[in-house]
Design a protein around this motif. Structure first.
Motif, PDB file in Angstrom:
ATOM      1  N   HIS A   1      39.081  40.873  29.417  1.00  0.00           N
ATOM      2  CA  HIS A   1      39.747  41.113  30.704  1.00  0.00           C
ATOM      3  C   HIS A   1      40.133  42.571  30.917  1.00  0.00           C
TER       4      HIS A   1
ATOM      5  N   THR B   1      44.221  37.624  45.895  1.00  0.00           N
ATOM      6  CA  THR B   1      45.043  37.049  44.826  1.00  0.00           C
ATOM      7  C   THR B   1      46.523  37.003  45.203  1.00  0.00           C
TER       8      THR B   1
ATOM      9  N   ARG C   1      45.775  33.499  39.166  1.00  0.00           N
ATOM     10  CA  ARG C   1      45.294  34.871  39.332  1.00  0.00           C
ATOM     11  C   ARG C   1      44.458  35.296  38.141  1.00  0.00           C
ATOM     12  N   ASP C   2      44.945  34.958  36.956  1.00  0.00           N
ATOM     13  CA  ASP C   2      44.205  35.336  35.752  1.00  0.00           C
ATOM     14  C   ASP C   2      42.827  34.676  35.741  1.00  0.00           C
TER      15      ASP C   2
ATOM     16  N   LEU D   1      40.695  36.552  38.243  1.00  0.00           N
ATOM     17  CA  LEU D   1      40.262  37.856  37.722  1.00  0.00           C
ATOM     18  C   LEU D   1      39.089  37.679  36.768  1.00  0.00           C
TER      19      LEU D   1
ATOM     20  N   SER E   1      44.674  44.815  47.172  1.00  0.00           N
ATOM     21  CA  SER E   1      45.715  43.972  46.600  1.00  0.00           C
ATOM     22  C   SER E   1      47.026  44.722  46.510  1.00  0.00           C
TER      23      SER E   1
ATOM     24  N   SER F   1      49.108  45.217  39.298  1.00  0.00           N
ATOM     25  CA  SER F   1      48.863  44.897  37.888  1.00  0.00           C
ATOM     26  C   SER F   1      47.500  44.218  37.728  1.00  0.00           C
ATOM     27  N   ASP F   2      47.082  43.468  38.730  1.00  0.00           N
ATOM     28  CA  ASP F   2      45.740  42.876  38.694  1.00  0.00           C
ATOM     29  C   ASP F   2      44.681  43.979  38.698  1.00  0.00           C
TER      30      ASP F   2
ATOM     31  N   LYS G   1      44.267  45.818  35.495  1.00  0.00           N
ATOM     32  CA  LYS G   1      43.459  45.094  34.515  1.00  0.00           C
ATOM     33  C   LYS G   1      41.970  45.271  34.747  1.00  0.00           C
TER      34      LYS G   1
END
Lengths: 124, 287
Positions: free
Chosen positions: A47, B159, B167-168, B171, B189, B193-194, B197
């Motif tokens: 990820h 998201t 959300r995870d 992603l 977004s 934090s998304d 990543k």
């Protein structure tokens, strides 16, 4: 192959990837010619963004740890003892430097530091 | 480098409104994820609409896969998967019926893939969309967008309003999508934090203008925020600061190269910045 990514450290993610793959190569967990995951599949698995993994792989390739062939993917490069030694020595220098600085600021004399190091080295 | 999307000097004005897109330019290299951030009303959705040709631009060019799209280019449109904030499927349909509609619209509609994705997202094929939760609607919209096998995904707040678990999961789907190096994503977004990543690049937009496009890793690891006392601030060269903001007891200075700044101005604390903090300084700070 296992790679642990911590988001709670100032160490950049690409360095976390390179240092773990290097360690696996140095301790023999990964052998010459072993395939390593493609950049995109590693990015998906842990990820993180593709460019982050790309930077890690570029660094590994530049330092001679892996080879990438277009269409075939990336592999552990033929082992070269010299560069592994060099890598380890760099690490030792880093730690010793930290020890020396700590000793200097703490007013601990050099002979004492050498004595301690000798004990650690011979008894370890 | 080849690009999936190239936006060059895009301008759009509205009669009776002060809002305008002002010379918007940025590009998305093939195989990468571009995060698109800015305040509400900064122009993110307008930019996306102009890319999709659903609003008419005043000037500038938008190239998709190297080609400009006009009204007749349905083949390019098939290459783009879109998920907008408000999922606007007819509420009385079930996913199964919706997929039949989509199959008649998209030449490359992949029904087995749709069924597989819907199962993976644990959505009920036979349940009417009006009974779906927000998260389920978003997942359905994403399943539809992916199932006509696009090369580029355009996601507007896809998201937002979803819980961390969903959300995870989503992603992960995005990263899986760019496992094919021909695929790219443009995603706006507020949940930075998304983006921290998974995004490869970040573009900041403010009041219709692009402030900055930069590699995400550079923003996080190279850029920094110096926390200065007033007298420290006095000695900093203007060219070493991208923006600054005075607070009660300190002045925050956004710098492009954290390490070089630390070497030049010893004793100043320089933190790594989050995308949120960098955005705040770019938008609220003084240049």
């Amino acid at each position: 192959m296992e790679i642990i990514i911590s988001s709670n450290t100032s160490k950049p993610i690409y360095e976390q990837i390179t240092s773990q793959i290097k360690a696996m190569i140095m301790n023999g967990e990964l052998q010459t010619g072993d395939p390593i995951p493609s950049m995109r599949s590693l990015a998906k698995s842990i990820h993180v963004s593709v460019i982050t993994v790309q930077k890690a792989y570029e660094d590994l390739q530049r330092d001679g740890f892996i080879e990438t062939t277009v269409g075939r993917g990336s592999f552990v490069a033929a082992k070269n003892r010299d560069f592994i030694q060099e890598e380890l020595q760099k690490k030792v220098e880093e730690y010793l430097n930290l020890a020396a600085e700590t000793a200097r600021t703490g007013g601990i004399p050099l002979p004492k530091v050498i004595e301690l190091l000798t004990i650690f080295y011979t008894e370890g | 480098m080849t690009y999936s999307l190239e936006i060059d000097h895009l301008t759009k004005t509205y009669p009776n409104s002060n809002f305008r897109l002002d010379n918007v330019s940025f590009s998305i290299p093939r195989g990468t994820i571009m995060g698109f951030v800015g305040e509400n009303g900064a122009g993110k959705t307008t930019t996306m609409n102009a890319v999709l040709n659903t609003i008419k631009k005043d000037s500038g060019t938008v190239k998709l896969f190297g080609r400009e799209m006009d009204d007749k280019d349905t083949d390019i449109r098939e290459q783009i998967g879109v998920v907008f904030d408000a999922a606007n499927f007819p509420e009385v349909l079930t996913p199964l019926k919706l997929s039949k509609v989509m199959a008649s619209i998209y030449k490359k509609w992949d029904q087995p893939f749709f069924v597989e994705t819907v199962e993976r997202f644990k959505l009920d094929m036979g349940k009417k969309i009006k009974q779906y939760s927000r998260g389920m609607k978003m997942k359905l919209a994403l399943a539809v967008a992916l199932s006509h096998r696009p090369q580029l995904l355009i996601l507007d707040e896809a998201t937002s309003g979803l819980d961390p678990i969903v959300r995870d999961e989503i992603l992960g789907v995005f990263l899986e999508f760019v496992e094919d190096e021909n695929h790219s994503i443009l995603m706006s977004s507020h949940i930075t934090s998304d983006l921290e990543k998974i995004a490869d690049y970040i573009t900041f937009i403010h009041q219709g203008k692009i402030l900055l496009t930069e590699k995400k890793d550079a923003l996080i690891y190279d850029y920094g925020i110096a926390r200065c006392k007033a007298e420290q601030f006095q000695i900093i060269d203007r060219e070493d600061m991208l923006a600054y903001k005075k607070r009660d007891y300190q002045i925050d200075v956004l710098v492009e190269d954290r390490k070089a700044f630390e070497r030049k101005y010893g004793g100043v604390v320089v933190d790594m910045g989050s995308i949120d903090e960098i955005m705040l300084l770019l938008i609220k700070g003084e240049q």
